[in-house]
Design a protein around this motif. Structure first.
Motif, short mmCIF file in Angstrom:
data_model
loop_
_atom_site.label_atom_id
_atom_site.label_comp_id
_atom_site.label_asym_id
_atom_site.label_seq_id
_atom_site.Cartn_x
_atom_site.Cartn_y
_atom_site.Cartn_z
N GLN A 47 -9.66 1.81 -3.91
CA GLN A 47 -9.81 0.87 -2.79
C GLN A 47 -8.45 0.48 -2.19
N VAL A 48 -7.69 1.52 -1.86
CA VAL A 48 -6.36 1.35 -1.26
C VAL A 48 -6.33 2.06 0.08
N HIS A 49 -5.76 1.40 1.13
CA HIS A 49 -5.59 2.03 2.42
C HIS A 49 -4.75 3.30 2.28
N ILE A 50 -5.14 4.37 2.97
CA ILE A 50 -4.41 5.64 2.91
C ILE A 50 -3.36 5.73 3.99
N ARG A 99 -9.23 -3.31 -0.51
CA ARG A 99 -8.91 -4.71 -0.81
C ARG A 99 -7.41 -4.82 -1.02
N ALA A 100 -6.90 -6.00 -1.09
CA ALA A 100 -5.46 -6.21 -1.21
C ALA A 100 -4.91 -5.51 -2.45
N VAL A 101 -3.79 -4.85 -2.25
CA VAL A 101 -3.18 -4.14 -3.38
C VAL A 101 -2.60 -5.13 -4.38
N LEU A 102 -1.84 -6.09 -3.91
CA LEU A 102 -1.22 -7.11 -4.76
C LEU A 102 -1.27 -8.46 -4.06
N SER A 103 -1.15 -9.48 -4.83
CA SER A 103 -1.00 -10.81 -4.23
C SER A 103 0.38 -10.91 -3.60
N ASP A 104 0.56 -11.87 -2.70
CA ASP A 104 1.86 -12.04 -2.05
C ASP A 104 2.95 -12.31 -3.07
N GLY A 105 2.63 -13.12 -4.08
CA GLY A 105 3.63 -13.45 -5.10
C GLY A 105 4.05 -12.23 -5.89
N ASP A 106 3.08 -11.40 -6.26
CA ASP A 106 3.40 -10.19 -7.02
C ASP A 106 4.21 -9.21 -6.16
N TRP A 107 3.89 -9.12 -4.88
CA TRP A 107 4.60 -8.19 -4.01
C TRP A 107 6.04 -8.64 -3.83
N VAL A 108 6.27 -9.92 -3.66
CA VAL A 108 7.65 -10.43 -3.53
C VAL A 108 8.43 -10.17 -4.82
N ALA A 109 7.78 -10.41 -5.96
CA ALA A 109 8.45 -10.17 -7.24
C ALA A 109 8.76 -8.68 -7.42
N LEU A 110 7.86 -7.83 -7.00
CA LEU A 110 8.05 -6.39 -7.16
C LEU A 110 9.19 -5.90 -6.28
N GLN A 111 9.31 -6.47 -5.08
CA GLN A 111 10.39 -6.03 -4.19
C GLN A 111 11.77 -6.40 -4.72
N GLY A 112 11.84 -7.37 -5.60
CA GLY A 112 13.11 -7.73 -6.21
C GLY A 112 13.30 -7.16 -7.59
N ILE A 113 12.59 -6.13 -7.95
CA ILE A 113 12.60 -5.62 -9.32
C ILE A 113 13.96 -5.04 -9.72
N ALA A 135 0.82 -1.21 0.00
CA ALA A 135 0.00 0.00 0.00
C ALA A 135 0.86 1.26 0.00
N VAL A 136 2.13 1.15 0.44
CA VAL A 136 3.00 2.34 0.45
C VAL A 136 3.36 2.76 -0.98
N PRO A 137 3.98 1.90 -1.81
CA PRO A 137 4.24 2.34 -3.19
C PRO A 137 2.95 2.63 -3.95
N ALA A 138 1.88 1.89 -3.63
CA ALA A 138 0.60 2.17 -4.28
C ALA A 138 0.12 3.57 -3.92
N GLY A 139 0.29 3.95 -2.64
CA GLY A 139 -0.14 5.28 -2.22
C GLY A 139 0.67 6.38 -2.88
N PHE A 140 1.98 6.19 -2.95
CA PHE A 140 2.82 7.20 -3.61
C PHE A 140 2.46 7.31 -5.10
N ALA A 141 2.16 6.18 -5.73
CA ALA A 141 1.76 6.22 -7.14
C ALA A 141 0.44 6.97 -7.31
N LEU A 142 -0.53 6.71 -6.43
CA LEU A 142 -1.81 7.41 -6.51
C LEU A 142 -1.63 8.91 -6.27
#
Length: 340
Positions: A291-294, A323-337, A217-224
């Motif tokens: 639908q993202v936590h602020i 609701r969930a921003v990303l699935s756990d798998g997507d979030w792990v993949a994104l953290q290793g981008i 939700a942190v990178p999602a919030g900055f993107a929003l």
């Protein structure tokens, strides 16, 4: 008029040559209200010259002054009396200032019109052209300009981070946050302190936003927040305002912006502080719609929550609509981008 009053009784001798004659005569010269009277020594007037029409036909640095009453006559008056010379000059100057000057008035009107036109061109025309360009430039041109800016940024911020798995996760996040399909999220290694936006709905995220936090939700919030900033401060308008009138005209006529202008703007994007997001309500509405936590974003901006309290309070009201921003798998993949 002071000049006329001071010299109205001034008299002096001079040499006068009547029109059509070669011999000079010694005469008495006196100044009237607007005339120069030439008389013999018995007091009989011989000629009247209009002071405004008199022309001195020899240099003003010569001791004797030579005057003519009209350019088309050979009549001459030679004066060596310095007081009379000064009196003629001052009275003619005073009369000249009081005359109506249609040419001067016309010049003043034309000058005022030109000044108004210049002011219009300087202060109104550039903004009007920028507004016109921003309103008519198609999305495909915006995307092209954004891609060109992103390409130039690589020299200062490094290549965008990407891996096969993370590219898909980043696209999932992009689709998750946008109400309308399209646009891009790009994670960069450096150069951008937190976020930045480019024409073509491109949002840049610093790698720290996905590597240093445990909540997507942190990178999602900055993107929003950056999407809202882009809505309030159009990136194409920002580019044209910095680049000036010629860049705007070139874009309108050719559909392109020259590389030098893009280079200068790229440097500005990486050094200038981000524009403030003016409307908190609009930002909150964007989180609610996505639908993202602020709160995670608000505490990432200010760990104390003091300056972002309205966002935190709004999150408490809208917590059930997230609701969930990303699935756990997507979030792990994104953290290793970026390979970290």
């Amino acid at each position: 008029m002071t000049a006329l009053t001071e010299y109205e009784r001034l008299e002096a001798s001079a040499l006068w040559r009547p029109e059509g004659e070669t011999q000079k005569r010694e005469v008495l010269v006196s100044l009237g209200d607007a005339t120069l009277v030439i008389s013999d020594f018995a007091g009989t007037p011989l000629a009247h010259w209009s002071l405004p029409a008199i022309e001195r036909i020899n240099g003003t640095n010569e001791k004797k002054a030579l005057y003519s009453p009209d350019p088309d006559t050979d009549e001459r008056l030679e004066v060596d009396d310095s007081t009379l010379i000064e009196g003629i000059a001052r009275i003619r100057s005073a009369l000249e200032r009081g005359r109506y000057h249609p040419g001067r008035l016309r010049g003043m009107v034309i000058g005022a019109a030109l000044a108004g036109g210049v002011a219009l061109g300087v202060f109104w025309l550039p903004d009007a052209l920028i507004r016109q360009a921003v309103s008519i430039v198609p999305d495909v041109t915006r995307v092209e300009i954004g891609a060109q800016l992103l390409d130039r940024m690589q020299r200062l911020s490094g290549r965008p981070c990407v891996t096969e798995r993370s590219a898909q996760a980043l696209e999932h996040l992009n689709s998750r946050l946008r109400a309308v399909a399209g646009g891009r999220l790009v994670v960069v290694e450096s150069g951008v302190p937190t976020t930045q936006h480019l024409p073509g709905r491109i949002v840049l995220l610093n790698r720290a936003l996905v590597e240093d936090f445990d909540d997507p939700a942190v990178p999602a919030g900055f993107a929003l927040a950056e999407m809202e900033r882009a809505r309030q401060h159009d990136p194409l308008e920002r580019l044209l305002k910095q680049s000036g009138l010629m860049a705007t005209l070139r874009l309108l006529t050719t559909g392109h912006i020259d590389p030098e202008t893009l280079d200068a703007h790229t440097e500005d994007l990486l050094t200038a502080p981000p524009a403030p997001i003016e409307a908190t309500d609009a930002l909150i509405a964007r989180f609610v719609a996505a639908q993202v936590h602020i709160a995670p974003y608000a505490y990432a901006v200010d760990i104390t929550g003091e300056t972002t309290l309205p966002l935190i309070e709004a999150d408490a009201v809208n917590v059930d609509d997230t609701r969930a921003v990303l699935s756990d798998g997507d979030w792990v993949a994104l953290q290793g981008i970026c390979g970290g």
